[in-house]
Design an enzyme around this catalytic site. Structure first.
Site, mmCIF file in Angstrom:
data_model
loop_
_atom_site.group_PDB
_atom_site.id
_atom_site.type_symbol
_atom_site.label_atom_id
_atom_site.label_comp_id
_atom_site.label_asym_id
_atom_site.label_seq_id
_atom_site.Cartn_x
_atom_site.Cartn_y
_atom_site.Cartn_z
ATOM 1 N N SER A 59 0.838 -1.191 0.000
ATOM 2 C CA SER A 59 0.000 0.000 0.000
ATOM 3 C C SER A 59 0.877 1.246 0.000
ATOM 4 O O SER A 59 2.066 1.188 -0.314
ATOM 5 C CB SER A 59 -0.928 -0.026 1.217
ATOM 6 O OG SER A 59 -1.914 0.974 1.124
ATOM 7 N N GLY A 61 2.029 3.198 2.453
ATOM 8 C CA GLY A 61 3.130 3.240 3.405
ATOM 9 C C GLY A 61 4.347 2.483 2.908
ATOM 10 O O GLY A 61 5.483 2.946 3.028
ATOM 11 N N GLU A 62 4.111 1.307 2.330
ATOM 12 C CA GLU A 62 5.216 0.521 1.791
ATOM 13 C C GLU A 62 5.826 1.196 0.561
ATOM 14 O O GLU A 62 7.028 1.081 0.316
ATOM 15 C CB GLU A 62 4.733 -0.881 1.438
ATOM 16 C CG GLU A 62 4.437 -1.769 2.652
ATOM 17 C CD GLU A 62 3.142 -1.405 3.336
ATOM 18 O OE1 GLU A 62 2.971 -1.786 4.516
ATOM 19 O OE2 GLU A 62 2.286 -0.725 2.724
ATOM 20 N N PHE A 63 4.991 1.897 -0.202
ATOM 21 C CA PHE A 63 5.526 2.645 -1.342
ATOM 22 C C PHE A 63 6.510 3.707 -0.866
ATOM 23 O O PHE A 63 7.592 3.875 -1.451
ATOM 24 C CB PHE A 63 4.400 3.303 -2.140
ATOM 25 C CG PHE A 63 4.909 4.288 -3.156
ATOM 26 C CD1 PHE A 63 5.472 3.857 -4.340
ATOM 27 C CD2 PHE A 63 4.854 5.651 -2.903
ATOM 28 C CE1 PHE A 63 5.972 4.768 -5.273
ATOM 29 C CE2 PHE A 63 5.338 6.568 -3.834
ATOM 30 C CZ PHE A 63 5.895 6.120 -5.015
ATOM 31 N N GLY A 66 9.594 2.061 -0.140
ATOM 32 C CA GLY A 66 10.317 1.602 -1.317
ATOM 33 C C GLY A 66 10.831 2.708 -2.208
ATOM 34 O O GLY A 66 11.771 2.504 -2.989
#
EC number: 2.4.99.12
Length: 422
Positions: A59, A61-63, A66
Site C-alpha cells: 500500500s 506506506g510501503e511505497f 520503497g
C-alpha cells in the site's frame, strides 16, 4: 495440504471482497482495478525492448518505504523500465499516475494461473518485494524462472507464521529470495534461527525517505499563511479515536495553539465528524482556503482541515508538535515524518509497540503514548512552559533520524555488485 488450504483462503478472500464491492467503495476499487490487468499489461509490453525491474508494495506506506530504492535504482540503472504494483487501493489510487514508474498497476490475486500469466507477460529481470509482502505463487514462480528476488526494509517478529511449527509452507518462501534486507538485528536473528542465510541488516529505508522530504523543502503557502507564526500541532493520518482524545484535550487549552488535521480517510462523513468534534474552533477546509484572497482572513482561522491526499509529509515542517494517528486501534502511522523536522510526537497508547521507531523514540523521551485527553493536555502545557525541554526534544528527534540514514546505499551497493554479474 497447507498449499491447498492457502489456495482456498485466497479464493474465499477474493469472494468476500467481491461481495463487499457492491456496497463498499474501497472493495469496488479493489475488484474493478483488477478486471483488465492482463489486457493492459499485454498492450504495454509489446515489444519488449528494455529490461524490466518489478517493485511490489502492499500500500501507500510501503511505497514510501520503497521509493528511495526505486529512485536510486533508476539513477544507477537507467536502461531498466520500472513496473510498480500495489495490492491495496489506498496505494494504487493515490500513486497510479506517479512518474516514478513506467507502468503502475494492481497485483493480481495470488493464484498459480495469475502468477504464471503475469510473469509471462512482464518477464522482469529482477523483482523487489517491500517489507511485508509474501505471496506464495508469485514468489514461487518468480524463483522458478530464476528471476532474482529481493526483499528490503523487511521486519520479522517471533509471532509470525514463519516461526511457528505449522509455518513450513511460508518458511519455504523465504528460501526463494535471493536476498533479504532487514530493518533490525532481531529480524536477522529470527531468520537465521530457521536457516535463512541470504539475509543482511540494512535498516529502514523510511529514514532516507523522510530525510529526502525534509531536504526537498516543499512549501505549502496556505499552511504558512494559516500558521501566522503561531504555535501549531499537526495531526496526521487521524482516525475518530484520535480526534476524540485531541478535541477534549484542547477544548480548554490555556495557551494559543493552532491545528492542522489530515485525516487518514478523506470523505464527507469524516470531515464533518472532525468539524463537529472541534465545534469550539474556527475551522476551514484546505479546498476552501485555496479560494481566499485575503491572507489576514485565512490567518484568522485556528483549524485547517486537509481534504486532499499527498501533502501530509510536507505539512509537518510547519508544526511545533505532532499527533500521529492509528495508535488507538488501527496501527500507528509513520512517525518518522514529523520526527525528521524535530518536535515532540504524540500517539495513542494501544497499537504502537510493534513499531520499533515508536518504542525507540519513546525511550529517548521524545515520543509519548497518550492514554487519555488529560495526558495530552498536560504534556503540551509542559512543553509550552519549558522551552529548553522542547528544544532538546526537537534536537534529539532529528539526531535519531540522522543516525539511521544509509539503508538505501547499502541495498544499492549490493544490487550494483549483483547485477554486474548478471
Amino acid at each position: 495440504m497447507q498449499l491447498f488450504l492457502y489456495n482456498i483462503f485466497i479464493q474465499l478472500y477474493y469472494s468476500l471482497i467481491y461481495l463487499f464491492s457492491f456496497f463498499n467503495a474501497k472493495a469496488k476499487l479493489f475488484v474493478r482495478g483488477r478486471e483488465t490487468i492482463f489486457k493492459d499489461l499485454s498492450s504495454r509490453f509489446q515489444p519488449k525492448q528494455v529490461p524490466l525491474a518489478w517493485f511490489h508494495c502492499a500500500s501507500l506506506g510501503e511505497f514510501e518505504q520503497g521509493r528511495p530504492v526505486i529512485e536510486a535504482f533508476k539513477a544507477q540503472f537507467p536502461t531498466y523500465q520500472i513496473l510498480l504494483t500495489f495490492f491495496s487501493p489506498s496505494g494504487y489510487e493515490v500513486k497510479k499516475n506517479d512518474a516514478i514508474a513506467d507502468i503502475i498497476c494492481y497485483l493480481p490475486m495470488d493464484t498459480a494461473k495469475n502468477a504464471e500469466r503475469f510473469l509471462q507477460i512482464t518477464q522482469p529481470k529482477i523483482a523487489f518485494f517491500v517489507k511485508y509482502e509474501f505471496w506464495y505463487h508469485f514468489i514461487y514462480q518468480t524463483s522458478q524462472r530464476n528471476i532474482p528476488l529481493v526483499s528490503f526494509s523487511a521486519i520479522f517478529r517471533k509471532e509470525q507464521i514463519f516461526f511457528k511449527p505449522h509455518g513450513a509452507l511460508f518458511r519455504s518462501l523465504l528460501k526463494k529470495f535471493t536476498h533479504i534486507f532487514v530493518q533490525n538485528q532481531s529480524s536477522l536473528n529470527l531468520l537465521q534461527s530457521i536457516g535463512i542465510q541470504q539475509v543482511s541488516l540494512s535498516g529502514d529505508t523510511r529514514f532516507d525517505r523522510v530525510w529526502a522530504i525534509k531536504e526537498a523543502n516543499r512549501e505549502i503557502p496556505i499552511a504558512n499563511i494559516f500558521k501566522n507564526n503561531e504555535k501549531l500541532i499537526v495531526i496526521g493520518s487521524s482516525w475518530k479515536e484520535d480526534i476524540s482524545v485531541i478535541s477534549r484535550a484542547l477544548q480548554h487549552f490555556p495557551y494559543p495553539i493552532k491545528l492542522i488535521i489530515a485525516p487518514h480517510e478523506i470523505n464527507e462523513n469524516t470531515l464533518q465528524y472532525i468539524e463537529n468534534q472541534f465545534f469550539y474552533r474556527k475551522v476551514i477546509r484546505f479546498s476552501q482556503a485555496k479560494s481566499l484572497t485575503n491572507a489576514q482572513e485565512l490567518a484568522s482561522f485556528d483549524l485547517l482541515l486537509i481534504d486532499n491526499v499527498g501533502m501530509l509529509s510536507a505539512l509537518y515542517r510547519y508544526g511545533e508538535y505532532a499527533f500521529v494517528g492509528g495508535g488507538y486501534a488501527q496501527g500507528l502511522h509513520n512517525i518518522l515524518e514529523p520526527a525528521v523536522f524535530g518536535m515532540p510526537i504524540f500517539f495513542g497508547n494501544l497499537a504502537y509497540q510493534k513499531f520499533s521507531e515508536a518504542t525507540q523514540l519513546e525511550k529517548l523521551g521524545v515520543a509519548f503514548p497518550i492514554k487519555k485527553a488529560e495526558d495530552l493536555k498536560n504534556k503540551l502545557i509542559f512543553f509550552v512552559e519549558n522551552p529548553q525541554a522542547k528544544k532538546k526534544t526537537d534536537t534529539d528527534c532529528i539526531t535519531f533520524v540522522k543516525e539511521n540514514l544509509g539503508s538505501t546505499d547499502k541495498i544499492l551497493a549490493y544490487l550494483t555488485n549483483f547485477l554486474s554479474f548478471q
